[in-house]
Scaffold this motif. Structure first.
Motif, PDB file in Angstrom:
ATOM      1  N   GLY A 105       0.844  -1.182  -8.869  1.00 27.72           N
ATOM      2  CA  GLY A 105       2.182  -0.807  -8.655  1.00 27.72           C
ATOM      3  C   GLY A 105       2.657  -1.482  -7.462  1.00 27.72           C
ATOM      4  O   GLY A 105       3.975  -2.007  -7.581  1.00 27.72           O
ATOM      5  N   GLY A 106       1.887  -2.198  -6.517  1.00 25.71           N
ATOM      6  CA  GLY A 106       2.275  -3.259  -5.643  1.00 25.71           C
ATOM      7  C   GLY A 106       1.188  -3.859  -4.794  1.00 25.71           C
ATOM      8  O   GLY A 106      -0.108  -3.370  -4.839  1.00 25.71           O
ATOM      9  N   VAL A 107       1.246  -4.965  -4.092  1.00 26.08           N
ATOM     10  CA  VAL A 107       0.417  -5.489  -3.145  1.00 26.08           C
ATOM     11  C   VAL A 107       1.472  -5.774  -1.886  1.00 26.08           C
ATOM     12  O   VAL A 107       2.171  -6.176  -2.008  1.00 26.08           O
ATOM     13  CB  VAL A 107       0.154  -6.772  -3.857  1.00 26.08           C
ATOM     14  CG1 VAL A 107      -1.116  -7.421  -2.811  1.00 26.08           C
ATOM     15  CG2 VAL A 107      -0.551  -6.853  -5.214  1.00 26.08           C
ATOM     16  N   ILE A 108       0.363  -5.418  -0.876  1.00 26.56           N
ATOM     17  CA  ILE A 108       0.992  -5.542   0.372  1.00 26.56           C
ATOM     18  C   ILE A 108       0.209  -6.400   1.562  1.00 26.56           C
ATOM     19  O   ILE A 108      -1.115  -5.939   1.372  1.00 26.56           O
ATOM     20  CB  ILE A 108       1.569  -4.110   1.168  1.00 26.56           C
ATOM     21  CG1 ILE A 108       2.247  -4.560   2.400  1.00 26.56           C
ATOM     22  CG2 ILE A 108       0.479  -3.310   1.109  1.00 26.56           C
ATOM     23  CD1 ILE A 108       3.119  -3.211   2.621  1.00 26.56           C
ATOM     24  N   CYS A 109       0.376  -7.043   2.201  1.00 24.92           N
ATOM     25  CA  CYS A 109      -0.234  -7.674   3.247  1.00 24.92           C
ATOM     26  C   CYS A 109      -0.577  -6.753   4.392  1.00 24.92           C
ATOM     27  O   CYS A 109       0.030  -5.984   4.839  1.00 24.92           O
ATOM     28  CB  CYS A 109       0.704  -8.673   4.025  1.00 24.92           C
ATOM     29  SG  CYS A 109      -0.208  -9.760   5.009  1.00 24.92           S
ATOM     30  N   LYS A 110      -1.946  -7.086   4.798  1.00 20.79           N
ATOM     31  CA  LYS A 110      -2.575  -6.008   5.704  1.00 20.79           C
ATOM     32  C   LYS A 110      -1.859  -6.420   7.150  1.00 20.79           C
ATOM     33  O   LYS A 110      -1.927  -5.509   8.035  1.00 20.79           O
ATOM     34  CB  LYS A 110      -3.941  -6.653   6.141  1.00 20.79           C
ATOM     35  CG  LYS A 110      -4.754  -5.987   5.131  1.00 20.79           C
ATOM     36  CD  LYS A 110      -6.302  -5.897   5.480  1.00 20.79           C
ATOM     37  CE  LYS A 110      -7.277  -5.172   4.768  1.00 20.79           C
ATOM     38  NZ  LYS A 110      -8.971  -5.249   5.117  1.00 20.79           N
ATOM     39  N   SER A 111      -0.923  -7.329   7.474  1.00 12.53           N
ATOM     40  CA  SER A 111      -0.272  -7.550   8.656  1.00 12.53           C
ATOM     41  C   SER A 111       1.268  -6.942   8.701  1.00 12.53           C
ATOM     42  O   SER A 111       1.817  -7.169   9.483  1.00 12.53           O
ATOM     43  CB  SER A 111      -0.184  -8.980   8.992  1.00 12.53           C
ATOM     44  OG  SER A 111       0.648  -9.761   7.966  1.00 12.53           O
ATOM     45  N   ALA A 112       1.321  -6.121   7.558  1.00 13.48           N
ATOM     46  CA  ALA A 112       2.796  -5.390   7.567  1.00 13.48           C
ATOM     47  C   ALA A 112       2.959  -4.508   8.519  1.00 13.48           C
ATOM     48  O   ALA A 112       1.917  -3.849   8.942  1.00 13.48           O
ATOM     49  CB  ALA A 112       2.775  -4.731   6.029  1.00 13.48           C
ATOM     50  N   THR A 113       4.015  -4.289   8.743  1.00 13.22           N
ATOM     51  CA  THR A 113       4.551  -3.112   9.950  1.00 13.22           C
ATOM     52  C   THR A 113       4.400  -1.907   9.319  1.00 13.22           C
ATOM     53  O   THR A 113       4.403  -1.986   7.903  1.00 13.22           O
ATOM     54  CB  THR A 113       5.857  -3.562  10.527  1.00 13.22           C
ATOM     55  OG1 THR A 113       6.780  -3.468   9.361  1.00 13.22           O
ATOM     56  CG2 THR A 113       5.925  -4.816  11.023  1.00 13.22           C
ATOM     57  N   SER A 114       4.512  -0.823   9.844  1.00 16.09           N
ATOM     58  CA  SER A 114       4.735   0.504   9.441  1.00 16.09           C
ATOM     59  C   SER A 114       5.999   0.752   8.445  1.00 16.09           C
ATOM     60  O   SER A 114       5.950   1.267   7.569  1.00 16.09           O
ATOM     61  CB  SER A 114       4.498   1.673  10.549  1.00 16.09           C
ATOM     62  OG  SER A 114       5.740   1.359  11.098  1.00 16.09           O
ATOM     63  N   ARG A 115       6.788  -0.077   8.961  1.00 14.85           N
ATOM     64  CA  ARG A 115       8.509   0.033   8.089  1.00 14.85           C
ATOM     65  C   ARG A 115       8.130  -0.814   6.903  1.00 14.85           C
ATOM     66  O   ARG A 115       8.518  -0.296   5.800  1.00 14.85           O
ATOM     67  CB  ARG A 115       9.535  -0.547   8.873  1.00 14.85           C
ATOM     68  CG  ARG A 115      10.744  -0.469   8.637  1.00 14.85           C
ATOM     69  CD  ARG A 115      11.653  -1.043   9.421  1.00 14.85           C
ATOM     70  NE  ARG A 115      13.116  -0.760   9.125  1.00 14.85           N
ATOM     71  CZ  ARG A 115      14.088  -0.946   9.923  1.00 14.85           C
ATOM     72  NH1 ARG A 115      13.954  -1.958  10.870  1.00 14.85           N
ATOM     73  NH2 ARG A 115      15.276  -0.806   9.332  1.00 14.85           N
ATOM     74  N   GLN A 116       7.262  -2.021   6.802  1.00 16.46           N
ATOM     75  CA  GLN A 116       7.007  -2.436   5.469  1.00 16.46           C
ATOM     76  C   GLN A 116       6.281  -1.812   4.583  1.00 16.46           C
ATOM     77  O   GLN A 116       6.287  -1.720   3.498  1.00 16.46           O
ATOM     78  CB  GLN A 116       6.540  -4.013   5.989  1.00 16.46           C
ATOM     79  CG  GLN A 116       7.682  -4.842   6.683  1.00 16.46           C
ATOM     80  CD  GLN A 116       6.988  -6.002   7.040  1.00 16.46           C
ATOM     81  OE1 GLN A 116       5.738  -6.058   7.498  1.00 16.46           O
ATOM     82  NE2 GLN A 116       7.759  -7.193   7.188  1.00 16.46           N
ATOM     83  N   LEU A 117       5.100  -1.250   5.168  1.00 18.81           N
ATOM     84  CA  LEU A 117       4.284  -0.215   4.391  1.00 18.81           C
ATOM     85  C   LEU A 117       4.718   0.797   3.673  1.00 18.81           C
ATOM     86  O   LEU A 117       4.735   1.191   2.524  1.00 18.81           O
ATOM     87  CB  LEU A 117       3.235   0.084   5.294  1.00 18.81           C
ATOM     88  CG  LEU A 117       1.998   1.135   4.607  1.00 18.81           C
ATOM     89  CD1 LEU A 117       1.508   0.326   3.193  1.00 18.81           C
ATOM     90  CD2 LEU A 117       0.811   1.370   5.453  1.00 18.81           C
ATOM     91  N   LEU A 118       5.859   1.360   4.542  1.00 18.67           N
ATOM     92  CA  LEU A 118       6.343   2.681   3.877  1.00 18.67           C
ATOM     93  C   LEU A 118       7.338   2.109   2.780  1.00 18.67           C
ATOM     94  O   LEU A 118       7.618   2.773   1.969  1.00 18.67           O
ATOM     95  CB  LEU A 118       6.973   3.474   5.116  1.00 18.67           C
ATOM     96  CG  LEU A 118       6.252   4.324   5.807  1.00 18.67           C
ATOM     97  CD1 LEU A 118       7.051   4.947   7.137  1.00 18.67           C
ATOM     98  CD2 LEU A 118       5.187   5.261   5.040  1.00 18.67           C
ATOM     99  N   ALA A 119       8.093   1.156   2.908  1.00 20.41           N
ATOM    100  CA  ALA A 119       9.041   0.296   2.172  1.00 20.41           C
ATOM    101  C   ALA A 119       8.412   0.255   0.745  1.00 20.41           C
ATOM    102  O   ALA A 119       8.843   0.479  -0.426  1.00 20.41           O
ATOM    103  CB  ALA A 119       9.626  -0.735   2.923  1.00 20.41           C
ATOM    104  N   ALA A 120       7.264  -0.443   0.785  1.00 23.31           N
ATOM    105  CA  ALA A 120       6.459  -0.929  -0.500  1.00 23.31           C
ATOM    106  C   ALA A 120       5.964   0.366  -1.000  1.00 23.31           C
ATOM    107  O   ALA A 120       6.068   0.470  -2.125  1.00 23.31           O
ATOM    108  CB  ALA A 120       5.288  -1.581  -0.039  1.00 23.31           C
TER     109      ALA A 120
END
Length: 212
Positions: A105-120
């Motif tokens: 469904g998606g790929v996210i970088c480990k350095s993402a912020t909480s806001r970016q993780l929740l957006a993903a």
């Protein structure tokens, strides 16, 4: 309001704690279980009702399910109703493309912020999977300067397992390839990375935190 049941998987306990805390900032998500290996995650998914999996790409050491592309493929095929978000530092375009071809469904970088993780997560559960944030470029150690992005999917799998401590015959057995094929793919990776020996390969990959 629907609550999405989330399972987490990472072989680093501190990352599990951090990701769980970030996800539970949003009341739409409930973390129902955590796993530190591929096998533990499979057992968890068989035991619990789960809507979303957030899993690390690198969890070497499981000789039954493996990790990386092999394990993600297993998850997609055996748990088709579960949305999968892959958490990684990988910026290799071939690997990212392969993950999407498998159906994550998606790929996210480990350095993402909480806001970016929740957006993903929100994008994924609403059918808008994506890579978020975009992979680093230019001078970043995960960009083209490191040459790691030039490895093929198969070369990437081989060197990732090699730097985790596995021997050539063990990698061959895990990936269902011949010893000769594994040796050739490791040699091809060394040529791409500009190193001449196994020790230089290990040093290069550790310098660039290949398994982070």
């Amino acid at each position: 309001m629907k609550r999405f049941r989330v399972a987490l998987a990472d072989d680093h306990p501190l990352i599990l704690v951090a990701v769980k805390g970030l996800i539970e900032e949003d009341s739409k998500y409930q973390v129902v279980g955590e796993a530190r290996s591929s096998g533990e995650l499979v057992e968890l998914l068989r035991r619990e009702r789960v809507d979303v999996v957030v899993t690390d790409f690198n969890m070497p050491g499981d000789m039954v399910y493996g990790d990386g592309i092999k394990f993600i493929d297993y998850l997609v095929r055996n748990f088709p109703d579960i949305r999968i978000l892959v958490l990684t530092m990988i910026s290799n375009r071939a690997i990212l493309d392969a993950l999407y071809r498998l159906g994550v469904g998606g790929v996210i970088c480990k350095s993402a912020t909480s806001r970016q993780l929740l957006a993903a997560l929100n994008a994924m559960v609403h059918g808008r999977g994506r890579i978020f944030p975009a992979p680093a470029a230019g001078g970043s150690k995960w960009g083209t300067r490191g040459r790691l992005a030039e490895l093929s999917v198969k070369e990437h799998e081989v060197v990732r397992l090699f730097v985790s401590g596995m021997r050539g015959h063990e990698i061959a057995r895990l990936l269902n390839r011949s010893d000769k094929t594994i040796s050739a793919q490791k040699a091809a990776a060394k040529r791409r990375l500009g190193v001449g020996s196994d020790q230089e390969l290990l040093s290069y990959l550790r310098e660039w935190h290949f398994l982070d």
